[in-house]
Design a protein around this motif. Structure first.
Motif, PDB file in Angstrom:
ATOM      1  N   LEU A   1       0.824  -1.198   0.000  1.00 26.80           N
ATOM      2  CA  LEU A   1       0.000   0.000   0.000  1.00 26.80           C
ATOM      3  C   LEU A   1       0.861   1.252   0.000  1.00 26.80           C
ATOM      4  CD1 LEU A   1      -2.697  -1.112   2.582  1.00 26.80           C
ATOM      5  CD2 LEU A   1      -2.869  -1.119   0.092  1.00 26.80           C
ATOM      6  N   ASP A   2       1.876   1.307   0.843  1.00 24.70           N
ATOM      7  CA  ASP A   2       2.851   2.395   0.858  1.00 24.70           C
ATOM      8  C   ASP A   2       4.090   1.897   1.587  1.00 24.70           C
ATOM      9  OD1 ASP A   2       2.563   2.824   3.695  1.00 24.70           O
ATOM     10  OD2 ASP A   2       0.784   4.016   3.286  1.00 24.70           O
ATOM     11  N   ASP A   3       5.053   2.778   1.792  1.00 24.57           N
ATOM     12  CA  ASP A   3       6.328   2.357   2.375  1.00 24.57           C
ATOM     13  C   ASP A   3       6.205   1.825   3.796  1.00 24.57           C
ATOM     14  OD1 ASP A   3       7.778   2.790   0.111  1.00 24.57           O
ATOM     15  OD2 ASP A   3       8.468   4.773   0.707  1.00 24.57           O
ATOM     16  N   ASP A   4       5.260   2.332   4.576  1.00 25.20           N
ATOM     17  CA  ASP A   4       5.151   1.917   5.972  1.00 25.20           C
ATOM     18  C   ASP A   4       4.133   0.810   6.200  1.00 25.20           C
ATOM     19  OD1 ASP A   4       7.062   3.787   6.815  1.00 25.20           O
ATOM     20  OD2 ASP A   4       5.547   5.363   6.866  1.00 25.20           O
TER      21      ASP A   4
ATOM     22  N   THR B   1       5.912 -10.615  11.913  1.00 23.46           N
ATOM     23  CA  THR B   1       7.013  -9.989  12.653  1.00 23.46           C
ATOM     24  C   THR B   1       8.073  -9.387  11.736  1.00 23.46           C
ATOM     25  OG1 THR B   1       8.160 -12.114  12.811  1.00 23.46           O
ATOM     26  CG2 THR B   1       6.696 -11.517  14.645  1.00 23.46           C
ATOM     27  N   SER B   2       7.837  -9.417  10.442  1.00 23.41           N
ATOM     28  CA  SER B   2       8.823  -8.904   9.477  1.00 23.41           C
ATOM     29  C   SER B   2       8.748  -7.395   9.342  1.00 23.41           C
ATOM     30  CB  SER B   2       8.590  -9.533   8.098  1.00 23.41           C
ATOM     31  OG  SER B   2       8.817 -10.911   8.139  1.00 23.41           O
ATOM     32  N   SER B   3       9.900  -6.786   9.066  1.00 22.73           N
ATOM     33  CA  SER B   3       9.959  -5.347   8.821  1.00 22.73           C
ATOM     34  C   SER B   3       9.321  -5.032   7.464  1.00 22.73           C
ATOM     35  CB  SER B   3      11.413  -4.877   8.806  1.00 22.73           C
ATOM     36  OG  SER B   3      12.089  -5.420   7.677  1.00 22.73           O
ATOM     37  N   ALA B   4       9.029  -3.769   7.238  1.00 25.68           N
ATOM     38  CA  ALA B   4       8.467  -3.343   5.953  1.00 25.68           C
ATOM     39  C   ALA B   4       9.425  -3.688   4.815  1.00 25.68           C
ATOM     40  CB  ALA B   4       8.160  -1.849   5.969  1.00 25.68           C
ATOM     41  N   ARG B   5      10.733  -3.504   5.023  1.00 22.98           N
ATOM     42  CA  ARG B   5      11.732  -3.823   3.991  1.00 22.98           C
ATOM     43  C   ARG B   5      11.695  -5.312   3.657  1.00 22.98           C
ATOM     44  NH1 ARG B   5      13.354  -1.952  -0.178  1.00 22.98           N
ATOM     45  NH2 ARG B   5      13.423  -4.011  -1.024  1.00 22.98           N
ATOM     46  N   THR B   6      11.641  -6.144   4.678  1.00 21.61           N
ATOM     47  CA  THR B   6      11.584  -7.589   4.454  1.00 21.61           C
ATOM     48  C   THR B   6      10.295  -7.964   3.739  1.00 21.61           C
ATOM     49  OG1 THR B   6      12.970  -8.042   6.376  1.00 21.61           O
ATOM     50  CG2 THR B   6      11.572  -9.851   5.597  1.00 21.61           C
ATOM     51  N   ARG B   7       9.185  -7.352   4.129  1.00 18.42           N
ATOM     52  CA  ARG B   7       7.913  -7.636   3.462  1.00 18.42           C
ATOM     53  C   ARG B   7       7.964  -7.249   1.985  1.00 18.42           C
ATOM     54  NH1 ARG B   7       2.993  -6.155   7.630  1.00 18.42           N
ATOM     55  NH2 ARG B   7       3.565  -7.656   9.239  1.00 18.42           N
ATOM     56  N   ARG B   8       8.579  -6.108   1.684  1.00 20.83           N
ATOM     57  CA  ARG B   8       8.704  -5.706   0.274  1.00 20.83           C
ATOM     58  C   ARG B   8       9.579  -6.702  -0.490  1.00 20.83           C
ATOM     59  NH1 ARG B   8       8.697  -0.655   2.774  1.00 20.83           N
ATOM     60  NH2 ARG B   8      10.966  -0.539   2.788  1.00 20.83           N
ATOM     61  N   ASP B   9      10.628  -7.204   0.147  1.00 20.00           N
ATOM     62  CA  ASP B   9      11.474  -8.227  -0.484  1.00 20.00           C
ATOM     63  C   ASP B   9      10.673  -9.494  -0.751  1.00 20.00           C
ATOM     64  OD1 ASP B   9      13.642  -6.488  -0.369  1.00 20.00           O
ATOM     65  OD2 ASP B   9      14.516  -7.457   1.410  1.00 20.00           O
ATOM     66  N   VAL B  10       9.835  -9.882   0.205  1.00 20.39           N
ATOM     67  CA  VAL B  10       8.984 -11.061   0.031  1.00 20.39           C
ATOM     68  C   VAL B  10       8.029 -10.841  -1.137  1.00 20.39           C
ATOM     69  CG1 VAL B  10       7.111 -12.426   1.074  1.00 20.39           C
ATOM     70  CG2 VAL B  10       9.161 -11.881   2.421  1.00 20.39           C
ATOM     71  N   LEU B  11       7.431  -9.657  -1.220  1.00 18.07           N
ATOM     72  CA  LEU B  11       6.507  -9.369  -2.320  1.00 18.07           C
ATOM     73  C   LEU B  11       7.202  -9.449  -3.672  1.00 18.07           C
ATOM     74  CD1 LEU B  11       4.316  -6.439  -0.931  1.00 18.07           C
ATOM     75  CD2 LEU B  11       3.725  -8.867  -1.138  1.00 18.07           C
ATOM     76  N   GLU B  12       8.443  -9.013  -3.727  1.00 20.33           N
ATOM     77  CA  GLU B  12       9.202  -9.116  -4.985  1.00 20.33           C
ATOM     78  C   GLU B  12       9.397 -10.584  -5.365  1.00 20.33           C
ATOM     79  OE1 GLU B  12      10.915  -8.451  -8.457  1.00 20.33           O
ATOM     80  OE2 GLU B  12       9.946  -6.938  -7.235  1.00 20.33           O
ATOM     81  N   ARG B  13       9.755 -11.412  -4.393  1.00 19.79           N
ATOM     82  CA  ARG B  13       9.904 -12.849  -4.682  1.00 19.79           C
ATOM     83  C   ARG B  13       8.557 -13.461  -5.089  1.00 19.79           C
ATOM     84  NH1 ARG B  13      13.421 -12.309  -0.250  1.00 19.79           N
ATOM     85  NH2 ARG B  13      11.886 -13.170   1.220  1.00 19.79           N
ATOM     86  N   CYS B  14       7.476 -13.007  -4.448  1.00 22.96           N
ATOM     87  CA  CYS B  14       6.133 -13.491  -4.822  1.00 22.96           C
ATOM     88  C   CYS B  14       5.821 -13.143  -6.275  1.00 22.96           C
ATOM     89  CB  CYS B  14       5.070 -12.895  -3.909  1.00 22.96           C
ATOM     90  SG  CYS B  14       5.101 -13.481  -2.214  1.00 22.96           S
TER      91      CYS B  14
END
Length: 88
Positions: free
Chosen positions: A11-14, A47-60
Motif C-alpha cells: 500500500l505504501d512504504d510503511d 514480525t517482518s519489517s516493511a523492507r523484508t515484506r517488500r522483499d517477500v513481495l518481490e519474490r512473490c
C-alpha cells in the motif's frame, strides 16, 4: 478477488499489506499457490519489517510470473496439498 495479472504491491512504504488472497493451498515445493509465499515467509510475515515484506513481495511477483502457463518453474508440477486455513 484481486487481479492475478497485476503485480502484488504494498500500500505504501510503511504499510505493506499481506498478499494473502484466502486461497491457501501449498504445492509440493512449499509455495502457496494463492499468494506465492513460502511457508517460512508466511510464518514470519507478522514480525517482518516493511523492507523484508517488500522483499517477500518481490519474490512473490517472480514466482507468480514463473508459474504462469508456458513458464516452467521448480515446484510448478500441478500437484497440490490442500490446506483450508488462511495464512495472513
Amino acid at each position: 478477488m484481486p487481479d492475478l495479472n497485476s503485480p502484488l504491491e504494498p500500500l505504501d512504504d510503511d504499510d505493506v499489506a499481506s498478499p494473502c488472497i484466502k486461497h491457501c493451498v501449498v504445492d509440493l515445493s512449499g509455495i502457496c499457490v494463492g499468494c506465492h509465499r513460502s511457508l517460512d515467509e508466511i510464518a514470519t510475515w507478522g514480525t517482518s519489517s516493511a523492507r523484508t515484506r517488500r522483499d517477500v513481495l518481490e519474490r512473490c511477483n517472480q514466482r507468480q510470473q514463473a508459474s504462469r502457463p508456458g513458464n516452467s518453474s521448480p515446484g510448478n508440477d500441478g500437484q497440490r496439498n490442500a490446506d483450508t486455513e488462511t495464512c495472513d
